[in-house]
Design an enzyme around this catalytic site. Structure first.
Site, PDB file in Angstrom:
ATOM      1  CB  THR A   1     -65.469  62.847 -72.201  1.00  0.00           C
ATOM      2  OG1 THR A   1     -64.952  61.781 -71.417  1.00  0.00           O
ATOM      3  CG2 THR A   1     -64.898  64.158 -71.712  1.00  0.00           C
TER       4      THR A   1
ATOM      5  CD  GLU B   1     -62.746  66.902 -72.824  1.00  0.00           C
ATOM      6  OE1 GLU B   1     -63.492  67.301 -73.746  1.00  0.00           O
ATOM      7  OE2 GLU B   1     -62.415  65.715 -72.689  1.00  0.00           O
TER       8      GLU B   1
ATOM      9  CE  LYS C   1     -51.223  57.659 -86.170  1.00  0.00           C
ATOM     10  NZ  LYS C   1     -52.191  57.292 -85.113  1.00  0.00           N
TER      11      LYS C   1
ATOM     12  CD1 TRP D   1     -49.447  60.201 -89.781  1.00  0.00           C
ATOM     13  CD2 TRP D   1     -50.194  62.226 -89.147  1.00  0.00           C
ATOM     14  NE1 TRP D   1     -49.054  60.407 -88.480  1.00  0.00           N
ATOM     15  CE2 TRP D   1     -49.495  61.636 -88.068  1.00  0.00           C
ATOM     16  CE3 TRP D   1     -50.752  63.480 -88.982  1.00  0.00           C
ATOM     17  CZ2 TRP D   1     -49.336  62.280 -86.848  1.00  0.00           C
ATOM     18  CZ3 TRP D   1     -50.593  64.126 -87.769  1.00  0.00           C
ATOM     19  CH2 TRP D   1     -49.897  63.523 -86.706  1.00  0.00           C
TER      20      TRP D   1
END
Lengths: 540, 540
Positions: free
Chosen positions: B185, B330, B438, B443
């Protein structure tokens, strides 16, 4: 070390669950026994399969128990496929066209616990009422007000039982090798043998057989399996179509020319699956009636050799791509397919039809090979004949209860077919091992002779068998049925044969008969013909 | 009792072996570093992958050893994919655009034994010459007369080594859970983590991602993975295309507008795969040059959110179907896809583009769900945002060497994405968990703001980050690059934003920059932007 990738076995229940999520509105259309049409969506089918699963889960059954169906192609049968297998039981599809003695043998051999039966097929079970002690429940696939009476069986109503169940199910996660289906071979020699399918093999077969280049299903597909759902799970179509969101048309038991033509036209069927005789029947009807099948783009044809003449007719009269496919109960069944390829653009029509009439090339995952009697692999030259063997993840390794062990050697399944493979990998079955005519130590192909005969306009069906012969051991005898309104002249037929096969292949006798016997799945019952005509040359 | 079905694990070697049998003449076309074009057939690719396998088999290596590649998209890299993995080793694709420190870490963490390297990328290895003790051989992907010199590495020549090997191989039959690939990754936080792919997961992913309705490969497909082969195996295309017989076009390292346009036109590419910025680059070039991409029918776009404006441009200017796809290293990677559906016929163009710009629906085999902070599944209403989790047979269960265990919970992989799912099952990633702003306990979506900004003609690229704020903890700051020749007016951009998002979402600052930093795979390096601009509001 822990596994890097998740162990998430794909189960049959995932197929319909996923279809209900991805294609909730897609239709499943069924022609019922009274010729009325039933239609509902994948979302509804899924909910009802949950009810079936809950019905089974609430009973005293053990995982792996066989739950039988005796039913034709309709939505309730589809619900049973998913509800039974998804819950960890084995859906055992009983062949509705078998003789009572075979049904008796098979139900007892499988030790079926429950049987779900169409009202129309109930008489067959009643004939076995006191002979199938493992069967504890008989459930009739109809609504409460349609329940038939029975003199000797205690019947329960499918719709009444389903109504009492929840339409939400928690499916078990079943390991890949969990048995989920059982189908018996037709048993032309000896007793029928059981083929047990697994969750993993069934889902993988459905993914690959339904995908691009083989059946090529997508959300624009309208797929009609005419091949019965009791015959190798309708070639897997009820499992493969929902993965890709195809509309399913289930034609019930009314497989006549008019019914098929009507279903194709009203439901806009573009892909249909059946043995060659079905397509012959439909063609005859279309010629008589002048009606069309415009939506139909492709037919998948297996179960018997494809007559090249019919491939040509479907291409030229109906603009339908005839895709020869080959497989067996023991191969789930799809193993090879003669799908359309870009190379076909460069072939003459006749060469193209020849490829389409072959069994095609192995689909991804399947290996095929031809062998001589000593077990040596043979040349792929389109001429050399050998015993066909097959292997792959959806090919049988062992019959149910370990029978028939002589069909397995060196990791291969021995098909009992005699085949050639050409240099492009196309395979053609030239005979069943037992249908080859052994004349003076040489082989004559009964199938090759039949195919030439079908090119003669007056011949409707042809069947060549090995008749016993004093001098040559065996010699070919041909039985034919005639097409109405066409002139028949044996000498002309013989002249055609003589142009196309070696002289010593010519049949010793050509006999015109009123009808030829067929199996429940539309194949010629050569065994019966052989029994009847085997001594015809000796008697002369 | 013996298994009913054969245990025949499908291996990566079966893919190219089967392609060589079924599609021997189909082409693999590569653009090389000197912009010359190399072409050969699947049959030839297969023979050379056999030579690679024999080279590895003849050496002192242990099954499961990592064999690395540092190479772009070309035929030799493809041969390595198959030769290494098919022989039971792990092909470890090194990301050519990583910083030297990351490459150092990754090679040592993976304990790579050999490295196959493009001549052009050799300097990166030379910089690590004394730091990678596990590496015993460095093999340069070129012919003998093209071998570069090296001051500090002993180099071997790929073509010389291959010439000494047989072009026939006996492949081992590898159990499904045998590791076959390794990809790290990008590691935006902490060290990169390794994702180990298995034979079974790789083949199943290739079958399902390449099949009908997703990438939809067949023998008429001409597929160009622009996404690098070192980035999640080019989204699996080098494994999926050969199963279905697609022609492969490998564009090397020259991913400029002119090169891509030329390849599309000369090779008649009809399907191509890349991150959104590649399609923006190509669009800009087409507008400048007046050239076309007529053969192109579909682009598969992932790796970053699809800007709806670009979806519309590709539909209306180029008649190209933009298919949003989503996945991660993944997830092998394909997990969801916004493929064309019959329902789209009934939608307005704008509604259709919105679906195409989403991540689409889970493909068969994959389950996704969104969860709140307490681990409760959330509503699929298209509005409720939650932490996205995924599961399926080609989803990671454990990082290499057991790292990152906190990414796995209750059988799910926690993606780190924040997403919404609508009532049709379409998923849209609205943010990376760490990219959400935030602000005073609420959000704000950086991605939503970026997408609106891209609808303003003068904005070429947009990047919104969370900047620290004294009162609100975090507030959005927008960085943009401008499109040449278009007038820019901040007030007009603000007016557009105000029409489309809540007022309290409006960025506190909009900063015009000359360029934005990208990762090797073309994604914005938000981490770098954040580092640079994180304190901009505090300083005021």
């Amino acid at each position: 070390m822990s596994e890097p990738m998740m162990i998430v076995p794909l189960n049959t229940s995932d197929i319909l669950k996923s279809a209900a999520l991805r294609y909730p509105e897609q239709e499943i259309v069924s022609m019922l026994a009274d010729l009325s049409v039933h239609r509902y969506s994948y979302a509804e089918a899924y909910k009802r399969s949950c009810r079936v699963a809950n019905l089974l889960a609430s009973a005293h059954l053990n995982q792996g128990d066989r739950i039988a169906t005796l039913a034709v192609n309709h939505y309730r049968h589809l619900e049973l496929y998913y509800g039974i297998s998804g819950q960890g039981f084995v859906v055992h599809t009983l062949n509705a066209r078998l003789f009572i003695e075979q049904l008796d043998y098979i139900i007892n051999h499988a030790e079926d616990r429950w049987i779900f039966v169409d009202p129309e097929l109930l008489p067959q079970l009643e004939a076995l009422a006191d002979k199938i002690p493992t069967v504890t429940r008989v459930i009739v696939l109809c609504a409460a007000d349609q329940m038939p009476p029975s003199s000797n069986l205690t019947l329960e109503c499918y719709e009444t039982l389903l109504a009492a169940q929840s339409e939400q199910a928690i499916w078990p996660s079943l390991p890949s090798n969990t048995p989920c289906g059982l189908c018996y071979t037709s048993g032309t020699t000896g007793n029928p043998k059981g083929v047990l399918y697994e969750q993993g093999s069934t889902v993988l077969h459905a993914i690959l057989s339904g995908g691009s280049q083989y059946l090529d299903f997508d959300e624009w597909s309208v797929a009609m399996p005419v091949v019965p759902m009791y015959h190798v799970v309708a070639w897997g179509v009820p499992f493969s179509a929902p993965i890709y969101g195809a509309k399913l048309v289930l034609p019930g038991c009314a497989l006549t020319g008019p019914n098929l033509q009507t279903l194709i036209e009203t439901e806009q069927v573009n892909q249909a699956f059946a043995v060659p005789t079905v397509w012959l029947t439909l063609h005859n009807y279309l010629q008589e009636s002048g009606k069309g099948i415009e939506s139909l783009a492709m037919v998948g044809v297996g179960g018997a050799a494809s007559p090249k003449a019919l491939v040509k007719i479907y291409a030229e009269l109906y603009d339908v791509y005839w895709m020869g496919i080959w497989g067996m109960t023991e191969t789930s069944p799809l193993a090879t397919a003669a799908n359309l390829t870009p190379q076909m653009d460069n072939l003459s029509d006749e060469d193209c039809y020849a490829l389409q009439a072959s069994a095609g090339k192995p689909i991804f995952g399947i290996e095929i090979e031809i062998f001589d009697a000593a077990g040596q692999a043979l040349a792929h030259d389109g001429v050399t004949r050998g015993e066909l063997r097959v292997r792959g993840p959806w090919v049988l390794a062992s019959y149910f209860k370990g029978e028939g062990a002589d069909s397995f050697v060196d990791g291969w399944f021995i098909t009992g077919d005699v085949a050639v493979i050409n240099d492009q990998g196309y395979m053609t079955v030239v005979d069943r091992s037992k249908d080859v005519i052994k004349s003076g130590g040489e082989w004559i192909s009964s199938v090759a002779l039949e195919n030439v005969a079908l090119d003669y306009p007056a011949v409707n069906e042809a069947c060549v068998i090995a008749a016993l012969h004093d001098k040559w051991d065996e010699r070919p005898v041909m039985l034919i049925t005639l097409r109405p309104g066409q002139a028949y002249d044996e000498l002309a037929l013989r002249a055609l044969l003589q142009q196309r096969v070696a002289k010593w292949w010519l049949p010793d006798r050509i006999v015109v008969v009123q009808a030829l016997p067929h199996t429940g799945t539309g194949k010629l019952r050569k065994m019966d013909v052989r029994d009847q005509y085997r001594h015809i040359l000796l008697a002369e």
